[in-house]
Design a protein around this motif. Structure first.
Motif, PDB file in Angstrom:
ATOM      1  N   SER A  76       0.813  -1.213   0.000  1.00 21.46           N
ATOM      2  CA  SER A  76       0.000   0.000   0.000  1.00 21.46           C
ATOM      3  C   SER A  76       0.846   1.262   0.000  1.00 21.46           C
ATOM      4  O   SER A  76       1.984   1.265   0.479  1.00 21.46           O
ATOM      5  N   ALA A  77       0.255   2.327  -0.498  1.00 24.62           N
ATOM      6  CA  ALA A  77       0.907   3.641  -0.426  1.00 24.62           C
ATOM      7  C   ALA A  77       0.741   4.199   0.983  1.00 24.62           C
ATOM      8  O   ALA A  77      -0.112   3.735   1.746  1.00 24.62           O
ATOM      9  N   LYS A  78       1.529   5.219   1.316  1.00 21.66           N
ATOM     10  CA  LYS A  78       1.511   5.765   2.672  1.00 21.66           C
ATOM     11  C   LYS A  78       0.121   6.242   3.073  1.00 21.66           C
ATOM     12  O   LYS A  78      -0.312   6.056   4.211  1.00 21.66           O
ATOM     13  N   GLU A  79      -0.571   6.878   2.120  1.00 21.81           N
ATOM     14  CA  GLU A  79      -1.897   7.394   2.462  1.00 21.81           C
ATOM     15  C   GLU A  79      -2.900   6.276   2.748  1.00 21.81           C
ATOM     16  O   GLU A  79      -3.930   6.492   3.375  1.00 21.81           O
ATOM     17  N   ASP A  80      -2.606   5.050   2.261  1.00 16.78           N
ATOM     18  CA  ASP A  80      -3.501   3.914   2.513  1.00 16.78           C
ATOM     19  C   ASP A  80      -3.295   3.298   3.898  1.00 16.78           C
ATOM     20  O   ASP A  80      -4.065   2.418   4.304  1.00 16.78           O
ATOM     21  N   LEU A  81      -2.271   3.703   4.608  1.00 14.41           N
ATOM     22  CA  LEU A  81      -1.988   3.093   5.909  1.00 14.41           C
ATOM     23  C   LEU A  81      -3.007   3.485   6.972  1.00 14.41           C
ATOM     24  O   LEU A  81      -2.956   2.980   8.096  1.00 14.41           O
ATOM     25  N   LYS A  82      -3.931   4.362   6.620  1.00 19.62           N
ATOM     26  CA  LYS A  82      -5.039   4.666   7.535  1.00 19.62           C
ATOM     27  C   LYS A  82      -5.847   3.404   7.833  1.00 19.62           C
ATOM     28  O   LYS A  82      -6.445   3.286   8.899  1.00 19.62           O
ATOM     29  N   ILE A  83      -5.851   2.519   6.858  1.00 17.77           N
ATOM     30  CA  ILE A  83      -6.653   1.306   7.083  1.00 17.77           C
ATOM     31  C   ILE A  83      -6.043   0.425   8.172  1.00 17.77           C
ATOM     32  O   ILE A  83      -6.758  -0.364   8.794  1.00 17.77           O
ATOM     33  N   ILE A  84      -4.737   0.543   8.429  1.00 19.90           N
ATOM     34  CA  ILE A  84      -4.133  -0.202   9.542  1.00 19.90           C
ATOM     35  C   ILE A  84      -4.649   0.361  10.864  1.00 19.90           C
ATOM     36  O   ILE A  84      -4.929  -0.389  11.807  1.00 19.90           O
ATOM     37  N   GLN A  85      -4.773   1.688  10.926  1.00 23.24           N
ATOM     38  CA  GLN A  85      -5.335   2.304  12.136  1.00 23.24           C
ATOM     39  C   GLN A  85      -6.763   1.809  12.354  1.00 23.24           C
ATOM     40  O   GLN A  85      -7.158   1.500  13.479  1.00 23.24           O
ATOM     41  N   LEU A  86      -7.526   1.748  11.259  1.00 22.77           N
ATOM     42  CA  LEU A  86      -8.908   1.249  11.344  1.00 22.77           C
ATOM     43  C   LEU A  86      -8.929  -0.215  11.765  1.00 22.77           C
ATOM     44  O   LEU A  86      -9.738  -0.624  12.615  1.00 22.77           O
ATOM     45  N   PHE A  87      -8.024  -0.999  11.185  1.00 17.80           N
ATOM     46  CA  PHE A  87      -7.913  -2.428  11.532  1.00 17.80           C
ATOM     47  C   PHE A  87      -7.644  -2.594  13.027  1.00 17.80           C
ATOM     48  O   PHE A  87      -8.330  -3.359  13.720  1.00 17.80           O
ATOM     49  N   ASP A  88      -6.645  -1.880  13.546  1.00 15.40           N
ATOM     50  CA  ASP A  88      -6.278  -1.993  14.964  1.00 15.40           C
ATOM     51  C   ASP A  88      -7.416  -1.561  15.879  1.00 15.40           C
ATOM     52  O   ASP A  88      -7.681  -2.199  16.905  1.00 15.40           O
ATOM     53  N   ALA A  89      -8.088  -0.476  15.497  1.00 11.74           N
ATOM     54  CA  ALA A  89      -9.190   0.021  16.328  1.00 11.74           C
ATOM     55  C   ALA A  89     -10.339  -0.983  16.389  1.00 11.74           C
ATOM     56  O   ALA A  89     -10.900  -1.240  17.463  1.00 11.74           O
ATOM     57  N   MET A  90     -10.681  -1.573  15.242  1.00 11.44           N
ATOM     58  CA  MET A  90     -11.783  -2.545  15.211  1.00 11.44           C
ATOM     59  C   MET A  90     -11.393  -3.827  15.926  1.00 11.44           C
ATOM     60  O   MET A  90     -12.231  -4.484  16.554  1.00 11.44           O
ATOM     61  N   ASP A  91     -10.122  -4.191  15.838  1.00 14.30           N
ATOM     62  CA  ASP A  91      -9.634  -5.394  16.512  1.00 14.30           C
ATOM     63  C   ASP A  91      -9.768  -5.280  18.030  1.00 14.30           C
ATOM     64  O   ASP A  91      -9.997  -6.275  18.723  1.00 14.30           O
ATOM     65  N   LYS A  92      -9.631  -4.049  18.541  1.00 10.54           N
ATOM     66  CA  LYS A  92      -9.681  -3.842  19.994  1.00 10.54           C
ATOM     67  C   LYS A  92     -11.103  -3.706  20.536  1.00 10.54           C
ATOM     68  O   LYS A  92     -11.312  -3.787  21.746  1.00 10.54           O
ATOM     69  N   LEU A  93     -12.065  -3.475  19.645  1.00 13.49           N
ATOM     70  CA  LEU A  93     -13.454  -3.350  20.084  1.00 13.49           C
ATOM     71  C   LEU A  93     -14.023  -4.717  20.487  1.00 13.49           C
ATOM     72  O   LEU A  93     -13.802  -5.711  19.808  1.00 13.49           O
ATOM     73  N   ASN A  94     -14.780  -4.760  21.578  1.00 13.54           N
ATOM     74  CA  ASN A  94     -15.444  -6.006  21.982  1.00 13.54           C
ATOM     75  C   ASN A  94     -16.740  -6.216  21.220  1.00 13.54           C
ATOM     76  O   ASN A  94     -17.201  -7.344  21.054  1.00 13.54           O
ATOM     77  N   GLU A  95     -17.354  -5.120  20.796  1.00 12.75           N
ATOM     78  CA  GLU A  95     -18.533  -5.192  19.936  1.00 12.75           C
ATOM     79  C   GLU A  95     -18.532  -3.970  19.035  1.00 12.75           C
ATOM     80  O   GLU A  95     -17.902  -2.956  19.343  1.00 12.75           O
ATOM     81  N   TYR A  96     -19.215  -4.105  17.905  1.00 12.90           N
ATOM     82  CA  TYR A  96     -19.143  -3.024  16.930  1.00 12.90           C
ATOM     83  C   TYR A  96     -19.952  -1.816  17.397  1.00 12.90           C
ATOM     84  O   TYR A  96     -21.152  -1.916  17.659  1.00 12.90           O
ATOM     85  N   ASP A  97     -19.265  -0.674  17.498  1.00 18.54           N
ATOM     86  CA  ASP A  97     -19.880   0.587  17.920  1.00 18.54           C
ATOM     87  C   ASP A  97     -19.252   1.695  17.074  1.00 18.54           C
ATOM     88  O   ASP A  97     -18.108   2.089  17.303  1.00 18.54           O
ATOM     89  N   GLU A  98     -19.999   2.195  16.094  1.00 18.04           N
ATOM     90  CA  GLU A  98     -19.442   3.154  15.145  1.00 18.04           C
ATOM     91  C   GLU A  98     -19.051   4.477  15.801  1.00 18.04           C
ATOM     92  O   GLU A  98     -18.016   5.074  15.471  1.00 18.04           O
ATOM     93  N   LYS A  99     -19.841   4.938  16.752  1.00 18.62           N
ATOM     94  CA  LYS A  99     -19.522   6.202  17.443  1.00 18.62           C
ATOM     95  C   LYS A  99     -18.207   6.082  18.195  1.00 18.62           C
ATOM     96  O   LYS A  99     -17.349   6.970  18.135  1.00 18.62           O
ATOM     97  N   LEU A 100     -18.036   4.983  18.911  1.00 21.86           N
ATOM     98  CA  LEU A 100     -16.801   4.756  19.664  1.00 21.86           C
ATOM     99  C   LEU A 100     -15.612   4.599  18.708  1.00 21.86           C
ATOM    100  O   LEU A 100     -14.512   5.086  18.983  1.00 21.86           O
ATOM    101  N   LEU A 101     -15.856   3.950  17.578  1.00 16.08           N
ATOM    102  CA  LEU A 101     -14.801   3.739  16.582  1.00 16.08           C
ATOM    103  C   LEU A 101     -14.289   5.080  16.046  1.00 16.08           C
ATOM    104  O   LEU A 101     -13.078   5.309  15.971  1.00 16.08           O
ATOM    105  N   LEU A 102     -15.199   5.988  15.692  1.00 23.16           N
ATOM    106  CA  LEU A 102     -14.811   7.304  15.171  1.00 23.16           C
ATOM    107  C   LEU A 102     -14.111   8.147  16.239  1.00 23.16           C
ATOM    108  O   LEU A 102     -13.212   8.935  15.926  1.00 23.16           O
ATOM    109  N   LYS A 103     -14.514   7.937  17.466  1.00 25.53           N
ATOM    110  CA  LYS A 103     -13.875   8.655  18.576  1.00 25.53           C
ATOM    111  C   LYS A 103     -12.416   8.229  18.724  1.00 25.53           C
ATOM    112  O   LYS A 103     -11.531   9.037  19.030  1.00 25.53           O
TER     113      LYS A 103
END
Length: 528
Positions: A33-60
């Motif tokens: 991936s290009a550098k600008e695509d590495l945002k998806i790793i941040q998204l991956f890590d954040a979703m991995d740490k969630l116990n259940e899907y919560d979009e508001k908490l994810l955006l926070k």
């Protein structure tokens, strides 16, 4: 129903990944991936740490990502996770290997390298034939025909005739396979919805459907998949009709098919696991105690193999079927108390595998656990598990919905909750009649409970004797004893007649049946 914690597909996928798969994804994405695509790793890590899907908490947790961006980022991440898994898993699966080679052949063709493409296609055909993968042969021949039609390759004399003959042969075979797989699937679907045939009308309908859809000369077919789906069709046909001897014969043929071509176990692992499960069920239904133990040991050994443990799907399937069989074993032996020791582990695994286990399996486990508690005399806990079935909204297993209500009624009878017995009887009768599930056994059961719930326990024993005489006469009648497949009502009544626990009654029957089996074996040996 699936928990809300798994309501998002990307969340499901990420939480299904093992540590090695997550590590591989990180390496893959950083490399490709290009550098600008590495945002998806941040998204991956954040979703991995969630116990259940919560979009508001994810955006926070991801201040650098705006809400309008989230949907596109999630779609991109989903595709990248799948792409990394495809690279990682290609060598483990013949389907993925064939797909990869077919992709290479198409790439070479598009580059104008027709002869190189044809060479790869020839290798794919050899590999596909060796693993009975006819669906790939259709795609390969289609591309070969395209090349031969559009270009002069001079690759082989009479190639058009050979490709035409191959295509016709495979199409004929696929037509039969499709017909048999459809038949097996529709019969299985009938069972999942209704359970065993409820009456003569059910059986007549199933028999007509089976005969009408069975290909002519089906028993003369020799291909692996033709024989596999034929065995499966006969299995469900026999199981629905409670013809347990036929059910056993075809489950054994199903498993033997894999033993004869053992390389197919790695290709169709799911079908092999299902075959072992049904073979165990057949031995359980026929009370083949020794064979049941042998097959269960073989199945447990297979479940512990690397081929099974490295796949979420197979690991989950073997857990479900092995522990379902272990509970069945305790029902056979009457060892209800010992069987209850498995419940904490089963519940722990049901929670761990909740992403992968369908509601039908959970329903069956709850029913088996409820009947274990009932057999052990813990009627209150049995009611708790039965309520989980009664309160479910899933349109599954009308039979279990019916018998859960019947056992629920019997548990309240045992607890002496006579103030609600009459209401429960009316409710259960109404429900079972609506589901067309009432047999003579259930009708006799309702008559007995309705006429005796107000009688003191000391005076009940003669009534149980009369009731036992009534239902024993139906013990060999297939439709009337449908209920015996769900609850051993006769052993329950005998426990009241003889003043013993259900466990003691079933243990005595087991010992008696085992002795008879050993005597038969000895007599056969003497004759030989």
């Amino acid at each position: 129903m699936m928990s809300n914690r798994y309501s998002d597909t990307l969340f499901q996928l990420i939480h299904s990944l093992e540590k090695a798969e997550k590590r591989n994804f990180k390496l893959y994405i950083k490399r490709s991936s290009a550098k600008e695509d590495l945002k998806i790793i941040q998204l991956f890590d954040a979703m991995d740490k969630l116990n259940e899907y919560d979009e508001k908490l994810l955006l926070k947790k991801l201040p650098s990502i705006e809400k309008p961006q989230l949907s596109n980022l999630k779609t991109h991440l989903y595709k990248q996770v799948l792409a990394s898994l495809r690279l990682l898993k290609t060598s483990e699966n013949i389907d993925l290997q064939l797909h990869e080679q077919l992709d290479y052949a198409r790439i070479l063709y598009n580059k104008g390298l027709y002869l190189q493409s044809l060479k790869i296609l020839e290798r794919i055909k050899e590999l596909a034939r060796s693993y009975n993968q006819d669906s790939f042969l259709i795609q390969v021949i289609s591309l070969e025909k395209k090349i031969e039609t559009l270009h002069i390759t001079r690759s082989m004399q009479d190639r058009a005739d050979r490709l035409t003959a191959e295509a016709n042969e495979i199409n004929d075979r696929r037509r039969i396979i499709t017909q048999l797989s459809n038949l097996a699937l529709q019969l299985y679907s009938w069972y999942i919805k209704n359970g065993h045939a409820r009456n003569k009308e059910d059986e007549t309908g199933v028999r007509k459907f089976f005969i009408d859809n069975l290909p002519p000369d089906a028993h003369k077919l020799t291909g692996f998949y033709e024989k596999l789906y034929l065995c499966q069709s006969y299995c469900w046909y026999a199981f629905i009709r409670q013809d347990f001897l036929m059910y056993y014969r075809y489950t054994q043929k199903w498993v033997d098919l894999f033993n004869e071509q053992d390389f197919m176990i790695s290709v169709e692992t799911g079908h092999f696991i299902k075959g072992m499960h049904n073979l165990l069920n057949a031995h359980f239904d026929l009370r083949n105690f020794k064979k049941f133990e042998v097959v269960l040991q073989e199945f447990e050994k297979f479940a512990a193999s690397d081929a099974t443990m490295h796949h979420d799907n197979f690991r989950t399937q073997t857990f479900v079927y092995i522990y379902s069989s272990k509970l069945n074993q305790h029902f056979m032996l009457g060892t209800f108390k010992e069987g209850l020791s498995l419940v904490p582990y089963i519940e722990e695994k049901l929670q761990e595998y909740s992403l992968f286990i369908d509601p039908h399996r959970v329903l069956v486990f709850n029913y088996k656990i409820a009947t274990l508690y009932f057999g052990n005399g813990d009627y209150s806990t049995s009611i708790d598990y039965l309520q989980k079935i009664i309160n479910t909204n899933a349109d599954l297993r009308n039979d279990l919905q019916c018998y859960a209500r019947l056992v629920h009624l019997m548990a309240h009878f045992e607890l002496g909750n006579f103030d609600i017995i009459e209401y429960l009887i009316k409710s259960v009768v109404r429900f079972m009649a609506k589901m067309q599930n009432l047999t003579v056994i259930e009708e006799e059961m309702f008559k007995f409970l309705r006429s005796t719930f107000h009688i003191s326990r000391k005076k009940l024993q003669p009534e149980f004797v009369k009731f036992l005489d009534k239902i024993k006469q139906y013990e060999k009648s297939r439709f009337e004893t449908r209920s015996f497949a769900y609850l051993d009502i006769i052993s329950w009544v005998e426990s009241k007649v003889y003043g013993k626990t259900m466990s003691e009654i079933i243990k005595e029957k087991h010992v008696s049946n085992r002795r008879k089996s050993e005597q038969k074996t000895n007599m056969v040996a003497m004759d030989v």
